[in-house]
Design a protein around this motif. Structure first.
Motif, PDB file in Angstrom:
ATOM      1  N   LEU A 280      -7.358  11.627   5.639  1.00 44.90           N
ATOM      2  CA  LEU A 280      -6.299  12.589   5.136  1.00 44.90           C
ATOM      3  C   LEU A 280      -5.555  13.088   6.259  1.00 44.90           C
ATOM      4  O   LEU A 280      -6.203  13.240   7.331  1.00 44.90           O
ATOM      5  CB  LEU A 280      -6.911  13.678   4.149  1.00 44.90           C
ATOM      6  N   SER A 281      -4.370  13.515   6.280  1.00 43.07           N
ATOM      7  CA  SER A 281      -3.536  14.145   7.343  1.00 43.07           C
ATOM      8  C   SER A 281      -4.322  15.426   7.469  1.00 43.07           C
ATOM      9  O   SER A 281      -4.120  16.018   8.684  1.00 43.07           O
ATOM     10  CB  SER A 281      -2.178  14.285   6.830  1.00 43.07           C
ATOM     11  N   ASN A 282      -4.717  16.366   6.455  1.00 42.04           N
ATOM     12  CA  ASN A 282      -5.219  17.463   6.725  1.00 42.04           C
ATOM     13  C   ASN A 282      -6.195  17.726   5.757  1.00 42.04           C
ATOM     14  O   ASN A 282      -6.198  18.091   4.312  1.00 42.04           O
ATOM     15  CB  ASN A 282      -4.177  18.536   6.360  1.00 42.04           C
ATOM     16  N   PRO A 283      -7.674  17.384   6.103  1.00 37.48           N
ATOM     17  CA  PRO A 283      -8.819  17.369   5.140  1.00 37.48           C
ATOM     18  C   PRO A 283      -9.162  18.764   4.250  1.00 37.48           C
ATOM     19  O   PRO A 283      -9.750  18.714   3.425  1.00 37.48           O
ATOM     20  CB  PRO A 283      -9.809  16.907   5.929  1.00 37.48           C
ATOM     21  N   ILE A 284      -8.481  19.889   5.182  1.00 40.19           N
ATOM     22  CA  ILE A 284      -8.956  21.194   4.569  1.00 40.19           C
ATOM     23  C   ILE A 284      -8.178  21.240   3.300  1.00 40.19           C
ATOM     24  O   ILE A 284      -8.491  22.136   2.531  1.00 40.19           O
ATOM     25  CB  ILE A 284      -8.528  22.321   5.721  1.00 40.19           C
ATOM     26  N   MET A 285      -7.173  20.319   2.866  1.00 46.20           N
ATOM     27  CA  MET A 285      -6.408  20.563   1.523  1.00 46.20           C
ATOM     28  C   MET A 285      -7.659  20.471   0.492  1.00 46.20           C
ATOM     29  O   MET A 285      -7.299  20.868  -0.713  1.00 46.20           O
ATOM     30  CB  MET A 285      -5.391  19.812   1.402  1.00 46.20           C
TER      31      MET A 285
ATOM     32  N   ARG B 160       0.705  -1.235   0.047  1.00 45.25           N
ATOM     33  CA  ARG B 160      -0.010  -0.061   0.016  1.00 45.25           C
ATOM     34  C   ARG B 160       1.002   1.313  -0.077  1.00 45.25           C
ATOM     35  O   ARG B 160       0.673   2.178  -0.790  1.00 45.25           O
ATOM     36  CB  ARG B 160      -0.892   0.106   1.329  1.00 45.25           C
ATOM     37  N   TYR B 161       1.918   1.171   0.738  1.00 45.09           N
ATOM     38  CA  TYR B 161       2.993   2.431   0.836  1.00 45.09           C
ATOM     39  C   TYR B 161       3.509   2.813  -0.544  1.00 45.09           C
ATOM     40  O   TYR B 161       3.127   3.943  -0.877  1.00 45.09           O
ATOM     41  CB  TYR B 161       3.886   1.824   1.818  1.00 45.09           C
ATOM     42  N   PHE B 162       4.031   1.716  -1.164  1.00 43.06           N
ATOM     43  CA  PHE B 162       4.589   2.152  -2.405  1.00 43.06           C
ATOM     44  C   PHE B 162       3.438   2.332  -3.645  1.00 43.06           C
ATOM     45  O   PHE B 162       3.808   2.811  -4.698  1.00 43.06           O
ATOM     46  CB  PHE B 162       5.468   0.948  -2.859  1.00 43.06           C
ATOM     47  N   THR B 163       2.376   1.587  -3.438  1.00 43.67           N
ATOM     48  CA  THR B 163       1.310   2.120  -4.053  1.00 43.67           C
ATOM     49  C   THR B 163       0.906   3.510  -4.368  1.00 43.67           C
ATOM     50  O   THR B 163       0.871   4.316  -5.272  1.00 43.67           O
ATOM     51  CB  THR B 163       0.147   1.438  -3.892  1.00 43.67           C
ATOM     52  N   PHE B 164       0.830   3.825  -3.246  1.00 44.38           N
ATOM     53  CA  PHE B 164       0.741   5.626  -2.957  1.00 44.38           C
ATOM     54  C   PHE B 164       1.523   6.619  -3.607  1.00 44.38           C
ATOM     55  O   PHE B 164       1.474   7.150  -4.222  1.00 44.38           O
ATOM     56  CB  PHE B 164       0.275   5.861  -1.508  1.00 44.38           C
ATOM     57  N   ILE B 165       2.986   5.988  -3.235  1.00 45.48           N
ATOM     58  CA  ILE B 165       4.131   6.623  -4.033  1.00 45.48           C
ATOM     59  C   ILE B 165       4.122   6.797  -5.425  1.00 45.48           C
ATOM     60  O   ILE B 165       4.266   7.687  -6.100  1.00 45.48           O
ATOM     61  CB  ILE B 165       5.395   6.291  -3.445  1.00 45.48           C
ATOM     62  N   SER B 166       3.743   5.385  -5.984  1.00 41.78           N
ATOM     63  CA  SER B 166       3.668   5.408  -7.498  1.00 41.78           C
ATOM     64  C   SER B 166       2.385   6.124  -7.975  1.00 41.78           C
ATOM     65  O   SER B 166       2.846   6.872  -8.922  1.00 41.78           O
ATOM     66  CB  SER B 166       3.726   4.071  -7.946  1.00 41.78           C
TER      67      SER B 166
ATOM     68  N   PHE C 228      -0.909   8.650   1.709  1.00 44.20           N
ATOM     69  CA  PHE C 228      -2.327   8.588   1.099  1.00 44.20           C
ATOM     70  C   PHE C 228      -2.805   9.832   0.978  1.00 44.20           C
ATOM     71  O   PHE C 228      -3.383  10.374  -0.165  1.00 44.20           O
ATOM     72  CB  PHE C 228      -3.110   8.006   2.528  1.00 44.20           C
ATOM     73  N   THR C 229      -2.556  11.000   1.551  1.00 43.75           N
ATOM     74  CA  THR C 229      -2.948  12.482   1.295  1.00 43.75           C
ATOM     75  C   THR C 229      -2.264  12.958   0.087  1.00 43.75           C
ATOM     76  O   THR C 229      -3.157  13.483  -0.945  1.00 43.75           O
ATOM     77  CB  THR C 229      -2.599  13.429   2.491  1.00 43.75           C
ATOM     78  N   LYS C 230      -0.994  12.735  -0.154  1.00 43.40           N
ATOM     79  CA  LYS C 230      -0.315  13.207  -1.307  1.00 43.40           C
ATOM     80  C   LYS C 230      -0.947  12.458  -2.622  1.00 43.40           C
ATOM     81  O   LYS C 230      -1.116  13.187  -3.718  1.00 43.40           O
ATOM     82  CB  LYS C 230       1.124  12.784  -0.931  1.00 43.40           C
ATOM     83  N   ALA C 231      -1.182  11.105  -2.537  1.00 45.78           N
ATOM     84  CA  ALA C 231      -1.549  10.560  -3.737  1.00 45.78           C
ATOM     85  C   ALA C 231      -3.001  11.146  -4.162  1.00 45.78           C
ATOM     86  O   ALA C 231      -3.282  11.304  -5.378  1.00 45.78           O
ATOM     87  CB  ALA C 231      -1.658   9.053  -3.319  1.00 45.78           C
TER      88      ALA C 231
END
Length: 601
Positions: free
Chosen positions: A320-325, A176-182, A288-291
């Motif tokens: 999300l780490s910051n949903p306001i985004m 999951r971690y590397f899936t979000f990165i890709s 997760f947030t960045k993806a």
């Protein structure tokens, strides 16, 4: 002494090899290094154009051959350190090049639309095993990135492969971690100009739609993947964080320092395993947030756009780490109008109520969504429940509550019976929550706004300027000062109007509507004697639900119509006072006109 590497002479054509011969070549390759020349021949059969059984037999032999050699194979940048090992280094380097060729062929077979699903599953499992073992027992992130790239940019639908990943591998935290990165890399490097050189585009002017379809397919495939990757839950513990590649370096990469924000965790010195879980959860939330933020910046097709908006408030925002985004994405979606705004309302409401988002024009946009078509929308049930929640605050201005009540009551005249029920429940709740607008229920003609019970505020003051709004004087009977086409609730004139539409539905042709409308005649200002109506009981109504409820309803008295004698006419003389019907004279006149017209001929 190492076997000499020589390309095999092609004594037979490729098409003349059968399954038995390929199996024999594989056994020779696995039994002795003297048959190393069988390796290029077997590699030539791993191709989308080869028969499936040939690909399968070659794949099994090559997988068994390469798997034990992976720890010995040098990297692409490795160099020989001793002259004595020169021959062995050349041999292993050659094997490394053949292994890379094997991986490339597997990716082509995986993404080819000609490959059947059974073979695709085997190829995927083989590649994932190489991801686990090919990088010194650490997670091979570059190979996994190529695997996801082949799935995303495949010419065939990616649903089957994504379902396989979700069922077999997305339970592992490192996958999951590397899936979000890709996925974040795919979205960040995605450009529409990359599809301008596509071979599918034609020069006759018809290639534009195909280019668009290719781009939409890629975005759709990315959504298939990102929506299937489960985010890390707060309840996850050490036993739940199982890894596909369980090497120490892989664990350190996931549970390493997350930055300055994690210093508070270190100062408390908790249990080592708990600290590791906390770090992994924090890094997973960040990826997760960045993806998702990168993906939402893509030009989403309309069907994907709607699906994202429907699931965003439940599947994405809580993790999300910051949903306001998401505020820019949601506010722009809310400004689109129509069904898109309805779908964006759920997520926007969550951000406003749970994360402190301020959106000044929220009620103006919500007011504009009240159109007859909303009562036939697919997601109307959720919309009406949110509408009721948005109008619940006691701090809502009187002019705003009156505008919503009046706009809803005007829609009573044009919506189906199921819509009339939900509107009646909404108006009932508005009148109960905001006693200042109860004067709208019954207002006689000729009552000035200053002499009634309604309170004045900025909305009423704005509506009272007849020179600007063009409204008629209040003391003129038969005039409704409400402007249904006005999009601004302040300028709608609702405070100078009345809910006369309620009286119209008291005589509605649908009995449940007329019965429910009687509740609006009660004194709703006395809250101790009244209760709010659950809008959810009516929000998903339709003709079928109303008919089913009426059929199951127990009727005590049934109206009957009977006659002692057979009626001779449709209407009796008592039905029309002062009117007489002379059927005989009418028949004579008709016959006389017919004879006259015949003579004229």
């Amino acid at each position: 002494m190492m076997a000499c590497v020589v390309e095999p002479p092609r004594k037979k054509k490729k098409g003349r090899y059968g399954v038995a011969e390929l199996k024999a070549l594989g056994k020779q390759l696995l039994s002795s290094a003297s048959h190393i020349n069988n390796l290029p021949l077997l590699l030539s059969f791993v191709s989308p154009s080869s028969p499936p059984h040939h690909v399968l037999e070659s794949l099994l032999s090559l997988h068994s051959f390469f798997l034990p050699l992976l720890p010995k194979l040098p990297s692409a940048a490795a160099t020989s350190s001793a002259a004595d090992d020169q021959s062995e280094f050349i041999y292993l380097t050659w094997l490394r090049s053949k292994f890379d060729e094997f991986l490339k062929s597997l990716l082509l077979v995986l993404s080819s639309p000609q490959t059947d699903e059974t073979l695709k599953e085997l190829v995927l499992d083989t590649l994932m095993e190489f991801v686990k073992e090919a990088n010194a027992a650490a997670f091979h992130s570059s190979l996994y990135h190529k695997l996801l790239h082949a799935i995303v940019y495949s010419n065939s639908p990616a649903t089957f492969l994504v379902d396989l990943l979700a069922s077999k591998y997305f339970k592992y935290i490192d996958v999951r971690y590397f899936t979000f990165i890709s996925l974040k890399k795919f979205a960040s490097t995605f450009e529409e100009k990359d599809f301008s050189d596509d071979k599918i585009a034609r020069e006759d002017g018809t290639g534009e739609s195909q280019l668009s379809s290719n781009m939409e397919r890629v975005i759709q495939n990315m959504y298939f993947i990102i929506s299937q990757v489960p985010p890390i839950q707060d309840s996850d513990n050490t036993s739940d964080l199982e890894m596909w590649s369980s090497s120490e370096s892989n664990h350190k990469q996931l549970s390493g320092d997350v930055g300055a924000d994690d210093k508070s965790l270190k100062s408390k010195k908790p249990n080592k395993n708990a600290l590791s879980v906390a770090k992994i959860a924090k890094k997973m939330k960040l990826k997760f947030t960045k993806a998702w933020i990168a993906y939402l910046g893509l030009p989403l097709p309309l069907d994907v756009y709607k699906e994202v908006l429907v699931n965003l408030h439940q599947e994405v925002i809580p993790h999300l780490s910051n949903p306001i985004m998401l505020c820019d994405f949601l506010t722009s979606s809310y400004d689109v109008g129509g069904v898109v705004s309805v779908m964006a309302l759920s997520s926007l409401f969550v951000l406003m109520t749970q994360y402190g988002l301020e959106y000044p024009n929220f009620y103006e946009k919500l007011y504009a969504l009240l159109v007859p078509s909303i009562f036939m929308a697919k997601h109307r049930a959720r919309f009406f429940q949110l509408l009721d929640s948005c109008l619940k605050s006691s701090l809502l201005p009187a002019y705003l509550a009156a505008s919503f009540a009046k706009k809803l009551s005007r829609l009573l005249l044009s919506v189906p019976p199921s819509g009339a029920l939900v509107i009646t429940s909404l108006i009932h709740n508005i009148l109960r929550r905001h006693p200042s607008v109860n004067c709208l229920v019954h207002r006689e003609d000729g009552v000035d706004e200053g002499k009634g019970d309604c309170r004045t505020d900025e909305g009423t003051a704005a509506n009272s300027d007849n020179a600007k709004t063009g409204a008629m004087p209040c003391n003129k009977s038969g005039i409704d000062h409400f402007n249904s086409s006005e999009t601004d609730p302040k300028k709608s004139g609702a405070m100078r109007s009345s809910l006369w539409e309620i009286d119209a539905i008291l005589h509605h042709y649908c009995p449940p509507v007329s019965r429910f409308a009687l509740s609006l005649g009660n004194d709703l200002t006395v809250r101790a004697k009244t209760t709010e109506v659950n809008v959810g009981d009516f929000s998903a109504g339709s003709y079928a639900t109303i008919l089913g409820a009426e059929m199951s309803r127990r009727v005590k008295q049934v109206p009957l119509a009977f006659y002692k004698a057979t009626p001779s006419s449709l209407f009796s003389e008592t039905d029309f006072g002062g009117w007489t019907f002379k059927c005989e004279e009418t028949l004579e006149m008709i016959n006389g006109n017919t004879d006259k017209s015949t003579k004229d001929l």
